[in-house]
Design a protein around this motif. Structure first.
Motif, PDB file in Angstrom:
ATOM      1  N   UNK A 180     -81.297 -27.024 -35.456  1.00 44.71           N
ATOM      2  CA  UNK A 180     -79.918 -26.576 -35.250  1.00 44.71           C
ATOM      3  C   UNK A 180     -79.687 -26.161 -33.807  1.00 44.71           C
ATOM      4  N   UNK A 181     -80.686 -25.529 -33.217  1.00 41.85           N
ATOM      5  CA  UNK A 181     -80.577 -25.030 -31.850  1.00 41.85           C
ATOM      6  C   UNK A 181     -80.670 -26.149 -30.817  1.00 41.85           C
ATOM      7  N   UNK A 182     -81.654 -27.019 -30.978  1.00 46.25           N
ATOM      8  CA  UNK A 182     -81.945 -28.019 -29.948  1.00 46.25           C
ATOM      9  C   UNK A 182     -81.142 -29.300 -30.102  1.00 46.25           C
ATOM     10  N   UNK A 183     -80.757 -29.644 -31.332  1.00 46.60           N
ATOM     11  CA  UNK A 183     -79.988 -30.873 -31.585  1.00 46.60           C
ATOM     12  C   UNK A 183     -78.529 -30.587 -31.879  1.00 46.60           C
ATOM     13  N   UNK A 184     -78.125 -29.317 -31.765  1.00 45.62           N
ATOM     14  CA  UNK A 184     -76.746 -28.896 -32.007  1.00 45.62           C
ATOM     15  C   UNK A 184     -76.259 -29.319 -33.391  1.00 45.62           C
ATOM     16  N   UNK A 185     -77.111 -29.131 -34.377  1.00 45.42           N
ATOM     17  CA  UNK A 185     -76.762 -29.434 -35.771  1.00 45.42           C
ATOM     18  C   UNK A 185     -76.477 -28.111 -36.484  1.00 45.42           C
ATOM     19  N   UNK A 186     -75.290 -27.584 -36.230  1.00 44.96           N
ATOM     20  CA  UNK A 186     -74.942 -26.253 -36.729  1.00 44.96           C
ATOM     21  C   UNK A 186     -74.970 -26.173 -38.245  1.00 44.96           C
ATOM     22  N   UNK A 191     -79.048 -23.495 -44.152  1.00 47.42           N
ATOM     23  CA  UNK A 191     -80.290 -23.909 -44.809  1.00 47.42           C
ATOM     24  C   UNK A 191     -81.482 -23.153 -44.232  1.00 47.42           C
ATOM     25  N   UNK A 192     -81.450 -22.934 -42.909  1.00 46.29           N
ATOM     26  CA  UNK A 192     -82.548 -22.202 -42.281  1.00 46.29           C
ATOM     27  C   UNK A 192     -82.636 -20.786 -42.832  1.00 46.29           C
ATOM     28  N   UNK A 227     -79.461 -18.798 -26.446  1.00 46.85           N
ATOM     29  CA  UNK A 227     -79.478 -17.430 -26.964  1.00 46.85           C
ATOM     30  C   UNK A 227     -78.195 -17.125 -27.726  1.00 46.85           C
ATOM     31  N   UNK A 228     -77.051 -17.582 -27.205  1.00 45.65           N
ATOM     32  CA  UNK A 228     -75.785 -17.371 -27.909  1.00 45.65           C
ATOM     33  C   UNK A 228     -75.755 -18.116 -29.235  1.00 45.65           C
ATOM     34  N   UNK A 229     -76.394 -19.292 -29.267  1.00 48.67           N
ATOM     35  CA  UNK A 229     -76.380 -20.097 -30.486  1.00 48.67           C
ATOM     36  C   UNK A 229     -77.144 -19.431 -31.618  1.00 48.67           C
ATOM     37  N   UNK A 230     -78.006 -18.471 -31.305  1.00 51.34           N
ATOM     38  CA  UNK A 230     -78.755 -17.773 -32.353  1.00 51.34           C
ATOM     39  C   UNK A 230     -77.879 -16.821 -33.161  1.00 51.34           C
ATOM     40  N   UNK A 231     -76.711 -16.492 -32.649  1.00 56.62           N
ATOM     41  CA  UNK A 231     -75.816 -15.557 -33.338  1.00 56.62           C
ATOM     42  C   UNK A 231     -75.075 -16.318 -34.430  1.00 56.62           C
ATOM     43  N   UNK A 232     -75.457 -16.087 -35.673  1.00 55.37           N
ATOM     44  CA  UNK A 232     -74.909 -16.803 -36.831  1.00 55.37           C
ATOM     45  C   UNK A 232     -74.551 -15.808 -37.932  1.00 55.37           C
ATOM     46  N   UNK A 233     -73.440 -15.077 -37.789  1.00 55.25           N
ATOM     47  CA  UNK A 233     -73.114 -14.024 -38.774  1.00 55.25           C
ATOM     48  C   UNK A 233     -72.994 -14.545 -40.200  1.00 55.25           C
ATOM     49  N   UNK A 234     -72.396 -15.721 -40.380  1.00 54.09           N
ATOM     50  CA  UNK A 234     -72.240 -16.255 -41.734  1.00 54.09           C
ATOM     51  C   UNK A 234     -73.574 -16.512 -42.407  1.00 54.09           C
ATOM     52  N   UNK A 237     -75.238 -13.257 -43.347  1.00 56.34           N
ATOM     53  CA  UNK A 237     -74.673 -12.693 -44.581  1.00 56.34           C
ATOM     54  C   UNK A 237     -75.256 -13.401 -45.798  1.00 56.34           C
ATOM     55  N   UNK A 238     -75.423 -14.729 -45.709  1.00 56.89           N
ATOM     56  CA  UNK A 238     -76.014 -15.476 -46.818  1.00 56.89           C
ATOM     57  C   UNK A 238     -77.415 -14.966 -47.135  1.00 56.89           C
ATOM     58  N   UNK A 239     -78.230 -14.786 -46.099  1.00 57.95           N
ATOM     59  CA  UNK A 239     -79.595 -14.311 -46.310  1.00 57.95           C
ATOM     60  C   UNK A 239     -79.603 -12.911 -46.926  1.00 57.95           C
TER      61      UNK A 239
END
Length: 376
Positions: A180-186, A191-192, A227-234, A237-239
């Protein structure tokens, strides 16, 4: 679940899991299917043949099998019991899986070890999928076969412990997060974190510490945008929604649980190993060499070679393995299976090196000079 009895089958989840894996690691060719067939045959032969022999070994296998048996006996799926006394040292996911295996196949050593063997097979698919995503089908196949034949992986695939199931979910989360981070597959972030939630339900918050170290260092080296891409609030919340209910329920039943679980069995075990298998800092070095057999001699060459591939991908795998080894080496309490999650990235590095060597040898055999030499 309360009505499950040994001999009854639980709902099939393989079609859903297969669809999820195809969405994450889509198959692009007939060759991929052949490779998956080879990996499946290798895994079935290595992990499942005579899985029920020898008998369950003390202390871990006997303990975990008895906890799973008592879940079925007491029909209490939220509070694990050992000798009819609450046993809260670890979260319940492996006990759930083992209980389901007992319910479907009866009480046997084979059924007790089935979740670990299935998790090990899943780890091979993960190695192939990640290797293919990073470098192509050849390195993915080699990486999966190297992992399957690593001595430490093979042994733990055939034992009822928490480590193989934990390793599968932890490594799946790490791998999906990196893609998700390196290939921009948000779309892979949920799933992660789903995978990480399952890892937490196997062994607790150590999964979040490890993934934070690996993703954090990788993103730092890649730059501010990562580093900004690591911020995934949704996804966070799932986890939390998946993990928190069990911990809150147990805390409601046993108010001393947070101190017992978080402090005594995590922080105290890490900082003070006197009562928890205290070992020197270099303890994992010899074990890593043994767990990598028969590939121990190849690993230094694979790590040191200069490959004309994405350097960030190689760096990520080195950080992955290095973070696992460093984190647990700093712990006072140590057990050899703790470093099992480091085997997959190391196997992929070895597999990529072997695939490159195979390509060079194939090119050499096809060259005019080689043909002349062979004819002579």
């Amino acid at each position: 679940m309360a009505g499950l009895e040994p001999g009854k089958k639980f709902p099939a989840i393989l079609p859903t899991s297969a669809l999820m894996l195809r969405q994450i690691f889509p198959l692009s060719s007939h060759r991929s299917l052949v490779h998956l067939g080879l990996i499946t045959l290798a895994g079935l032969g290595l992990f499942f043949f005579r899985l029920g022999a020898p008998g369950l070994m003390d202390p871990d296998e006997g303990r975990y099998a008895e906890i799973a048996r008592e879940m079925l006996l007491l029909k209490d799926w939220l509070i694990p019991h050992l000798n009819l006394v609450p046993y809260l040292e670890k979260p319940p996911l492996v006990y759930w899986l083992t209980s389901l295996s007992f319910a479907a196949f009866g009480y046997s050593e084979w059924a007790a070890r089935l979740p670990a063997a299935l998790a090990a097979l899943g780890g091979l698919y993960l190695a192939y999928g990640l290797g293919r995503a990073l470098w192509g089908e050849g390195p993915g196949l080699w990486g999966a076969l190297v992992l399957a034949t690593c001595g430490g992986y093979l042994v733990l695939a055939r034992l009822l412990t928490l480590d193989m199931v934990f390793t599968l979910f932890l490594n799946l989360g790490i791998a999906l997060g990196y893609l998700a981070l390196s290939r921009e597959r948000r779309q892979l972030w949920p799933w992660a974190y789903l995978s990480l939630a399952l890892a937490v339900l196997v062994k607790g918050p150590v999964a979040l510490v490890l993934v934070g170290l690996i993703w954090g260092l990788t993103a730092f080296l890649r730059g501010r945008q990562s580093l900004k891409a690591l911020i995934q609030p949704g996804s966070w919340f799932l986890m939390i929604a998946l993990v928190l209910p069990w911990f809150l329920y147990v805390t409601w039943r046993f108010p001393e649980f947070p101190r017992f679980f978080l402090w005594e069995h995590h922080v105290a075990r890490y900082l003070d190993g006197v009562s928890y298998h205290a070992e020197p800092w270099w303890y994992f070095g010899p074990f890593l060499l043994g767990m990598l057999l028969p590939w121990t001699g190849v690993a230094p060459w694979a790590l040191s070679r200069r490959a004309p591939l994405n350097s960030y991908d190689r760096m990520f795998l080195i950080i992955w393995a290095g973070a696992v080894l460093a984190f647990f080496s700093l712990s006072r309490g140590k057990l050899a299976p703790y470093i099992l999650p480091a085997l997959l990235p190391l196997a992929l590095l070895v597999g990529e090196a072997l695939a490159g060597l195979q390509t060079k040898m194939a090119g050499l055999k096809g060259s005019w000079g080689c043909r002349v030499s062979l004819a002579a």
